[in-house]
Design a protein around this motif. Structure first.
Motif, short mmCIF file in Angstrom:
data_model
loop_
_atom_site.label_atom_id
_atom_site.label_comp_id
_atom_site.label_asym_id
_atom_site.label_seq_id
_atom_site.Cartn_x
_atom_site.Cartn_y
_atom_site.Cartn_z
N ALA A 525 0.92 -0.98 -0.21
CA ALA A 525 0.00 0.00 0.06
C ALA A 525 0.81 1.37 0.04
CB ALA A 525 -1.08 -0.14 1.39
N GLN A 526 1.68 1.25 0.92
CA GLN A 526 2.99 2.52 0.86
C GLN A 526 3.42 2.65 -0.48
OE1 GLN A 526 5.59 2.89 4.25
NE2 GLN A 526 4.53 1.25 5.20
N ARG A 527 3.97 1.74 -1.28
CA ARG A 527 4.52 1.76 -2.24
C ARG A 527 3.33 2.44 -3.50
NH1 ARG A 527 6.35 -3.53 -2.86
NH2 ARG A 527 8.00 -3.02 -1.19
N ALA A 528 2.42 1.91 -3.53
CA ALA A 528 1.36 2.17 -4.41
C ALA A 528 1.18 3.63 -4.12
CB ALA A 528 0.05 1.48 -4.14
N ARG A 529 1.11 4.22 -2.81
CA ARG A 529 0.71 5.56 -2.58
C ARG A 529 1.97 6.63 -2.97
NH1 ARG A 529 -1.47 4.04 3.60
NH2 ARG A 529 -3.37 2.80 2.65
N ARG A 530 3.24 5.75 -2.65
CA ARG A 530 4.59 6.79 -3.10
C ARG A 530 4.44 6.82 -4.82
NH1 ARG A 530 10.12 4.26 -1.39
NH2 ARG A 530 9.74 2.84 -2.97
N ASP A 531 3.99 5.55 -5.32
CA ASP A 531 4.03 5.76 -6.91
C ASP A 531 2.91 6.83 -7.54
OD1 ASP A 531 5.96 3.96 -6.65
OD2 ASP A 531 4.91 2.20 -7.46
N ALA A 532 2.02 6.94 -6.48
CA ALA A 532 0.81 7.83 -6.94
C ALA A 532 1.30 9.45 -6.87
CB ALA A 532 -0.23 7.55 -6.04
N LEU A 533 2.39 9.83 -5.97
CA LEU A 533 2.79 11.08 -5.84
C LEU A 533 3.43 11.76 -7.22
CD1 LEU A 533 4.26 10.86 -2.41
CD2 LEU A 533 2.10 11.58 -2.94
N PRO A 534 2.83 12.74 -8.03
CA PRO A 534 3.51 13.35 -9.01
C PRO A 534 4.75 13.89 -8.84
CG PRO A 534 1.60 14.79 -8.12
CD PRO A 534 1.86 13.72 -7.06
N ALA A 535 5.30 14.19 -9.92
CA ALA A 535 6.72 14.98 -9.94
C ALA A 535 6.27 16.31 -9.63
CB ALA A 535 7.49 14.46 -11.40
#
Lengths: 794, 189
Positions: A525-535
């Motif tokens: 879940a953390q990884r998915a959230r981190r991946d969802a953060l935009p540049a």
């Protein structure tokens, strides 16, 4: 002769020394686990984990009463301060925020908010998603608590922090007064401590209780004289410690009292101190060997097994009574060994068969009773047969009890002179009457509640209920459990279950729930959230688009862009990052790791609206099933615990019947006559029936220990019946008198030993006593009248 | 009249004015304390530097003597704030949580100020605030400056404006220049 003596005594002494060594080093358990299955089903093992290690098992509820409200609050604060510094406790809460911890908690949550918030997803950082989130934040700023969150907005305009805190929120807590939790009427200050050690570790629980008492005394001392304050505690650990003390006290007192009484009887009968001392050797050796065998076989000894040790005095002392009284005549030990030992041995083997039926029990408490009794009886009988003859002083002379035996024989014959048909008729009538009573009461005959075996007083239970209701949400009884092979797996499962439970909260089925994933989300879940953060540039553009229609001043949100960028590059959060926060304890309490299996606990809180706080668990289970959360289960602790004990009782009843079959087979093999076997067993069966019917008539519901008591009646009574069976022909009249006297005295010792138990306040001991004392007496009476075929002396 | 006596006169006059103001405050508080229950709709405008233009919220304010105050915000985000004694209950998004008023300096000045004023409890007001009363019993303004350092960090002043025993406006000023202005609808309107 001396060489032979040494060959027998030396191994015995070595054995006793070894047993003492094992007993001294053994580990003793007094928790519930004696009543928990050794090879549980999955659901049962979850229950066992809960009862032993779960968050509920570590809870100690503390109340400070008396004095004034202000001094109570002061003492509560001082106790919390002291106990928080104690490593025995993973958390101590009295309602007042512990500043340093709260700051660390806030810091942790704020720093990792983009990994912890389950609102974080790619859509949330698009122009549309941001607009919705910012709109909400502007609304929040206008709410009464807006001032509180104003400072956070430049860093956290999407309100992730608020969302996380809401996710961790518990249901309504206790009332606050003078800065601390108090009961509804304000009459006592409340604290909740959670021990670092599991509730099953009674020693650690006792230390924790002492630490709390110490903190209370110190806090009262600091509050100054005149503060007439009282401390009250409750919780599983408090109960475990109290139960252990109570059983220990009762067992010690009763074994001393019954030992003294039995010694008194023996001294009166033998009129020889040496004989009394020698007579206790088989008893002591048997008890030692029993405990040592259990310690060796199981690794740890349950308190209930020790309590049972008292009861062995009643039976194993019989062997030496038979030996001294029966061998007195003709001063011939050798002839006792030839004439009487086979009968004693058969009686001992009969008892062993009865107790052997307990060995395969899936419940350690029962299996330990079996091992204890078997090894204890074998050791006591062996010491009587082999060691006592070697130790007999040449001049030992015990009193001649033949006159007593002769008188008893006379009384018996008077009764036996009645027509055999009449005797059989009376026995049948008694048996049928008892059976009729038992059948009539069959639905309420057995008690299926585990709590009936608990030595906790009704007053302690009332205190517990009062404190639990004062504390409200702290009462954890119903849990959703997610099991898996790794921490990551159960955290993922807890997240899936959490989604379904959130819907149950919205539907009002439950008030709220806690989840370990709220403290520490799965890595996935953390990884998915981190991946969802935009540049950075993407977020800047989206924010610009979103803000064009809004009133928020975009230029103030630079920290937000910085923080998101940092989170994108940052590491994922692990258990180690929780260290130093109160969240670590919250997380640990909800995770159980045992023998390679992981479980996540999601305690459910009752909906606030319900008049009587209760949860419709079927609806929760249905919600989980509908959401296809297959690795989650709803655990109804009270129902499961009672079902478990009920199974335990069924198990014991079934095994006892096997034991009976085993006894019949043994006697058939030894006596080679079905008629003789029937004559030996009939009085024992009648005694058991009469006792059971008597207890039922007296309004007693039978529990497990009554059943064990019935096994003991058969074990003790079989000696009597076998002696009567062996009576005719082989012995002359004087020998018969001696036999009868020895049986009567042995019976007196047994009735005294168990009779004392029935006065105990500890339910398990009481049940044993009230079964065996009357049962042993009836077994002797019936055996004397029904088994013996000795000629009736005119 | 000498210059000196003029100064003296002015001093006396201002002393009398202060005395009169104090009497007026007592009058106002006395008439306020006669009311056991009140409920009124409010509109609140928040002027925040974070926002390009003020945001407005609406709701209802309910008071029950002596110490129960409820601020029920209905727009733009429903949030219910209930204070009973020192117990603060917040209901938001279907969740309720109970806090202690003392430990929330962002909420306490507003609640304490309004509640003690409505109760007419001058002693309670003076325990928490430095008081400045202006105007007269017919139309008055009560400026409350928090004494507690923690509160003063969040709220610099609470200004309550009223006519006789009705509150008209409550303004909350913050040290950073942000403020909110709550306008209460007079009863019957």
């Amino acid at each position: 002769m001396t060489g032979r003596r040494a060959r027998i005594i030396a191994p015995w002494l070595i054995g006793v020394a070894a047993a003492v060594w094992v007993v001294a080093g053994a580990h003793y358990l007094t928790d519930m686990s004696a009543f928990l299955p050794a090879k549980p089903t999955e659901l049962q093992s979850l229950l066992v984990d809960q009862l032993r290690d779960g968050p509920a098992s570590r809870l100690i509820m503390i109340a400070v009463e008396g004095g004034g409200a202000e001094s109570r609050a002061q003492v509560s604060g001082e106790m919390a301060r002291r106990l928080r510094g104690d490593a025995e406790f993973s958390s101590v809460d009295n309602g007042a925020p512990a500043d340093a911890e709260r700051d660390r908690d806030r810091d942790f949550l704020f720093r990792h908010r983009y990994l912890l918030s389950d609102d974080v997803a790619a859509e949330r950082f698009t122009a549309a998603g941001l607009r919705a989130a910012l709109q909400e934040t502007i609304g929040n700023l206008a709410a009464p608590t807006g001032l509180m969150m104003k400072e956070l907005v430049p860093h956290d305009p999407t309100g992730e922090m608020l969302h996380i805190i809401d996710g961790l929120a518990r249901t309504r807590g206790p009332r606050m007064l003078n800065g601390v939790w108090v009961a509804g009427d304000g009459s006592r200050a409340l604290l909740v401590a959670r021990t670092a050690a599991p509730g099953s570790d009674t020693d650690a629980q006792e230390h924790a209780l002492q630490a709390i008492r110490g903190a209370f005394r110190a806090a009262v001392g600091a509050a100054g004289p005149g503060a007439a304050l009282r401390l009250r505690m409750s919780g599983p650990g408090v109960f475990a410690v109290a139960a252990r003390d109570k059983i220990k006290r009762a067992a010690t007192r009763l074994s001393i009292a019954s030992s003294l009484l039995v010694i008194g009887v023996l001294a009166t009968v033998y009129r020889s101190a040496a004989a009394v001392l020698l007579g206790l050797l088989p008893v002591a050796t048997g008890a030692l060997c029993g405990i040592a065998a259990v310690a060796l076989g199981f690794g740890a000894v349950h308190g209930i097994t020790l309590g049972f040790g008292v009861t062995l005095i009643g039976e194993s002392v019989d062997y030496s009574i038979y030996f001294f009284i029966q061998s007195r005549r003709r001063g011939a030990v050798r002839s006792w060994q030839q004439q009487f030992w086979p009968t004693v041995r058969l009686g001992m083997l009969t008892s062993v068969c009865g107790f052997a039926s307990l060995l395969p029990s899936g419940f350690p408490g029962l299996a330990q009773l079996g091992v204890y009794s078997i090894s204890g009886l074998v050791a006591a009988a062996a010491v009587t047969r082999f060691v006592l003859p070697q130790l007999l002083p040449r001049a030992l002379e015990v009193r001649d009890v033949a006159p007593l035996g002769a008188w008893l024989g006379l009384q018996r014959d008077r009764l036996r002179r009645a027509a055999p048909g009449l005797r059989a008729g009376v026995a049948c009538a008694l048996a049928l009457g008892a059976i009729a009573i038992l059948v009539a009461q069959r639905s309420t005959l057995w008690n299926h509640e585990l709590s009936r075996l608990s030595p906790i007083s009704a007053e302690d239970l009332r205190t517990d209920a009062a404190l639990r209701s004062d504390l409200g949400g702290a009462d954890v009884l119903d849990v959703v459990v997610v099991s898996g092979s790794s921490l990551e797996a159960v955290l993922q499962g807890a997240e899936r279950a959490g989604t379904a439970l959130r819907a149950s909260v919205d539907a009002g089925v439950i008030g709220d729930f806690d989840s370990p994933a709220a403290y520490l989300p799965s890595l996935a879940a953390q990884r998915a959230r981190r991946d969802a953060l935009p540049a950075r540039t993407v977020l800047g553009a989206a924010l610009h688009d979103a803000d064009s229609g809004l009133d928020l001043d975009e230029s103030r949100l630079a920290p937000f862009i910085e923080d998101v960028d940092a989170a994108r590059r940052g590491a994922l959060v692990t258990r180690d990052d929780l260290r130093g926060t109160t969240l670590a304890a919250g997380f640990d309490a909800l995770i159980v790791h045992r023998s390679g299996r992981w479980s996540a606990m999601l305690p459910l809180h009752a909906p606030a609206a319900a008049a009587a706080p209760s949860i419709d668990l079927a609806r929760v289970a249905a919600a989980l099933a509908a959401a296809r959360v297959t690795d989650a289960r709803v655990l109804d602790m009270k129902a499961q615990t009672d079902a478990l004990y009920s199974g335990y009782l069924q198990d014991a009843i079934r095994l006892s019947l096997y034991g009976l079959a085993l006894i019949v087979l043994l006697l058939l093999a030894a006596l080679r006559s079905p008629a003789r076997v029937a004559r030996v067993l009939a009085p024992l069966g009648l005694a058991v029936l009469m006792v059971a019917a008597g207890l039922a008539l007296g309004g007693r519901q039978l529990n497990l220990l009554h059943l064990v008591g019935m096994l003991l009646i058969v074990a003790v009574g079989s000696n009597y019946a076998l002696f009567f069976d062996a009576e005719p022909g082989a012995h002359d009249r004087a020998t018969r008198s001696l036999t009868l006297a020895s049986l009567a005295i042995a019976n007196l010792a047994t009735v005294i030993g168990f009779g004392l138990l029935s006065f105990s306040q500890v339910p398990v001991l009481e049940a044993l006593g009230e079964t065996v004392a009357p049962g042993a007496f009836l077994a002797l009476l019936f055996a004397a009248l029904m088994t013996s075929r000795a000629p009736v002396d005119a | 009249m000498t210059r000196r006596s003029r100064v003296l006169c002015l001093a006396l006059l201002s002393g009398m004015a202060a005395g009169a103001a104090a009497d007026d405050l007592d009058d106002v508080l006395r008439s306020l304390s006669g009311r056991r229950h009140g409920e009124t709709k409010f509109v609140e405008r928040h002027f925040l530097s974070l926002l390009k233009k003020p945001v407005e919220s609406r709701g209802e304010l309910i008071y029950d003597a002596p110490d129960r105050l409820q601020k029920r915000t209905t727009e733009p985000r429903p949030e219910d704030l209930l204070v009973n004694g020192n117990e603060l209950t917040l209901v938001r998004g279907g969740r309720s949580r109970v806090l202690e008023l003392d430990s929330y300096p962002a909420v306490a000045p507003f609640v304490e100020g309004i509640r003690a004023t409505l109760a007419g409890d001058r002693a309670a007001l003076e325990r928490a605030f430095h008081l400045q009363f202006s105007g007269n019993a017919a139309h008055w303004t009560l400026a409350l400056v928090p004494l507690d350092a923690g509160m003063a960090k969040v709220v610099s002043e609470v200004r309550i404006e009223g006519e006789k025993d009705d509150l008209l406006q409550v303004e909350i000023r913050q040290p950073d220049g942000d403020r909110s202005m709550m306008t209460l609808q007079p009863p019957g309107q």
